[in-house]
Design a protein around this motif. Sequence first.
Motif, mmCIF file in Angstrom:
data_model
loop_
_atom_site.group_PDB
_atom_site.id
_atom_site.type_symbol
_atom_site.label_atom_id
_atom_site.label_comp_id
_atom_site.label_asym_id
_atom_site.label_seq_id
_atom_site.Cartn_x
_atom_site.Cartn_y
_atom_site.Cartn_z
ATOM 1 N N UNK A 1 38.592 -19.339 -13.962
ATOM 2 C CA UNK A 1 38.776 -20.791 -13.841
ATOM 3 C C UNK A 1 38.033 -21.204 -12.574
ATOM 4 N N UNK A 2 36.762 -21.562 -12.687
ATOM 5 C CA UNK A 2 35.925 -21.802 -11.502
ATOM 6 C C UNK A 2 36.532 -22.755 -10.478
ATOM 7 N N UNK A 3 37.165 -23.837 -10.914
ATOM 8 C CA UNK A 3 37.724 -24.806 -9.962
ATOM 9 C C UNK A 3 38.873 -24.206 -9.166
ATOM 10 N N UNK A 4 39.809 -23.576 -9.848
ATOM 11 C CA UNK A 4 40.948 -22.975 -9.155
ATOM 12 C C UNK A 4 40.523 -21.756 -8.349
ATOM 13 N N UNK A 5 39.604 -20.963 -8.901
ATOM 14 C CA UNK A 5 39.135 -19.780 -8.183
ATOM 15 C C UNK A 5 38.462 -20.168 -6.865
ATOM 16 N N UNK A 6 37.720 -21.275 -6.881
ATOM 17 C CA UNK A 6 37.031 -21.724 -5.667
ATOM 18 C C UNK A 6 38.034 -22.079 -4.569
ATOM 19 N N UNK A 7 39.179 -22.622 -4.956
ATOM 20 C CA UNK A 7 40.223 -22.965 -3.985
ATOM 21 C C UNK A 7 40.767 -21.702 -3.327
ATOM 22 N N UNK A 8 41.027 -20.673 -4.127
ATOM 23 C CA UNK A 8 41.567 -19.425 -3.577
ATOM 24 C C UNK A 8 40.555 -18.754 -2.656
ATOM 25 N N UNK A 9 39.284 -18.732 -3.061
ATOM 26 C CA UNK A 9 38.245 -18.132 -2.224
ATOM 27 C C UNK A 9 38.110 -18.891 -0.893
ATOM 28 N N UNK A 10 38.191 -20.205 -0.959
ATOM 29 C CA UNK A 10 38.085 -21.018 0.259
ATOM 30 C C UNK A 10 39.285 -20.771 1.170
ATOM 31 N N UNK A 11 40.453 -20.659 0.590
ATOM 32 C CA UNK A 11 41.650 -20.387 1.388
ATOM 33 C C UNK A 11 41.535 -19.021 2.059
ATOM 34 N N UNK A 12 41.023 -18.041 1.335
ATOM 35 C CA UNK A 12 40.847 -16.715 1.909
ATOM 36 C C UNK A 12 39.818 -16.741 3.040
ATOM 37 N N UNK A 13 38.790 -17.555 2.854
ATOM 38 C CA UNK A 13 37.741 -17.667 3.863
ATOM 39 C C UNK A 13 38.256 -18.274 5.160
ATOM 40 N N UNK A 14 39.156 -19.246 5.052
ATOM 41 C CA UNK A 14 39.643 -19.950 6.239
ATOM 42 C C UNK A 14 40.926 -19.357 6.818
ATOM 43 N N UNK A 15 41.781 -18.797 5.957
ATOM 44 C CA UNK A 15 43.096 -18.321 6.406
ATOM 45 C C UNK A 15 43.285 -16.817 6.281
ATOM 46 N N UNK A 16 42.337 -16.145 5.642
ATOM 47 C CA UNK A 16 42.464 -14.705 5.475
ATOM 48 C C UNK A 16 43.416 -14.339 4.350
ATOM 49 N N UNK A 17 43.596 -13.041 4.154
ATOM 50 C CA UNK A 17 44.456 -12.563 3.068
ATOM 51 C C UNK A 17 45.901 -13.011 3.265
ATOM 52 N N UNK A 18 46.317 -13.163 4.531
ATOM 53 C CA UNK A 18 47.673 -13.633 4.808
ATOM 54 C C UNK A 18 47.896 -15.034 4.280
ATOM 55 N N UNK A 19 46.870 -15.872 4.352
ATOM 56 C CA UNK A 19 46.988 -17.228 3.828
ATOM 57 C C UNK A 19 47.162 -17.243 2.330
ATOM 58 N N UNK A 20 46.435 -16.358 1.638
ATOM 59 C CA UNK A 20 46.554 -16.288 0.177
ATOM 60 C C UNK A 20 47.940 -15.776 -0.207
ATOM 61 N N UNK A 21 48.436 -14.794 0.535
ATOM 62 C CA UNK A 21 49.783 -14.266 0.246
ATOM 63 C C UNK A 21 50.844 -15.337 0.502
ATOM 64 N N UNK A 22 50.670 -16.112 1.563
ATOM 65 C CA UNK A 22 51.607 -17.195 1.872
ATOM 66 C C UNK A 22 51.605 -18.244 0.766
#
Length: 316
Positions: free
Chosen positions: A9-30
């Motif tokens: 899902x390119x739109x949703x996937x882009x959000x997760x990748x951006x969150x990982x880029x700015x907040x790291x893996x901890x941000x994605x887990x949060x």
Amino acid sequence: MDKLRQTGDPLADAVIFKLHETEGIGGVRSMFSWLNSSESTSSYQIINEFIDRNNTLPDFADKKLMHQGMKFFIKNQNQIGLMLACYSLPYCYAGADGAKVLAMSQRISTDTLKRLEETGEFVQIITQEKNWSNDEAMRKILKVRLMHAAIRFFTEYHGTWDLAWGKPVNQEDMAGTNGAFSYIVLRGMRKMGTEPEESDSEAYLHFWNVVSVIMGIDKALVPSNLREAFVMDKVIAKRQFRASEEGKLLTKALLDTMEKFIENPLLKSFPAAQMRFLMGDEVSDMLAIPKASFEKKLLGLIPTSFIFRGAEGIKR
């Protein structure tokens, strides 16, 4: 279909990748923890912006048909609950490569009851018309959409996924799940002796099509009528259905959980018999569902219901 199997899902996937880029893996887990909560607003602006931006019905949505589809669910929710538990879910597990994602997460095999309750809660929320007026249904669907994107991210992040199986939670598997929750439910009701009006069946399919597109499924994979749903089911089953250890594991966990709610030991084989009656022997054998021929014949004559959310069960 091969291309869509490699597409998430390119739109949703882009959000997760951006969150990982700015907040790291901890941000994605949060964020993943927030997705499992009842909170409507995330602490991450990028997540809130995604939900606000996609909080709209697709252009083909017909509110009158959606209302009819939800009304059909309310009227038949006990039997639909039975179809979801004994037909839709194990039917999805027959998709061997898609089942690998579910097995890797371990939540379905180790905390099956909780997963059943979450699925039941999701269905209950989105089929209440008031929740489309107050945006609760839309937000719930979009949270699931982001959860799928997060699962794709985590599955690939750990480096144990083989793309020969397709992208995790890919378009084909999501379309198959949509069919299991819509068309397969209707087919199961007919097998149980209930013949929904064609207009109700089309409305119920339309309702789930709307949900599916909001959830990120490509409109090209959304059947416009029951005939198209039939063809799509056949195509996906031919491509994906085969025996797998993951499918067997998930099905056994589901059966074990359901059997715990049956007090009479003589009826412990009821869930397996129900699954075999609904899915047939070919798919049931793929999933190693125990044979229970006597109960199967009885179930063909006497419609029964199973409380999907797990709080209650079949008691005799």
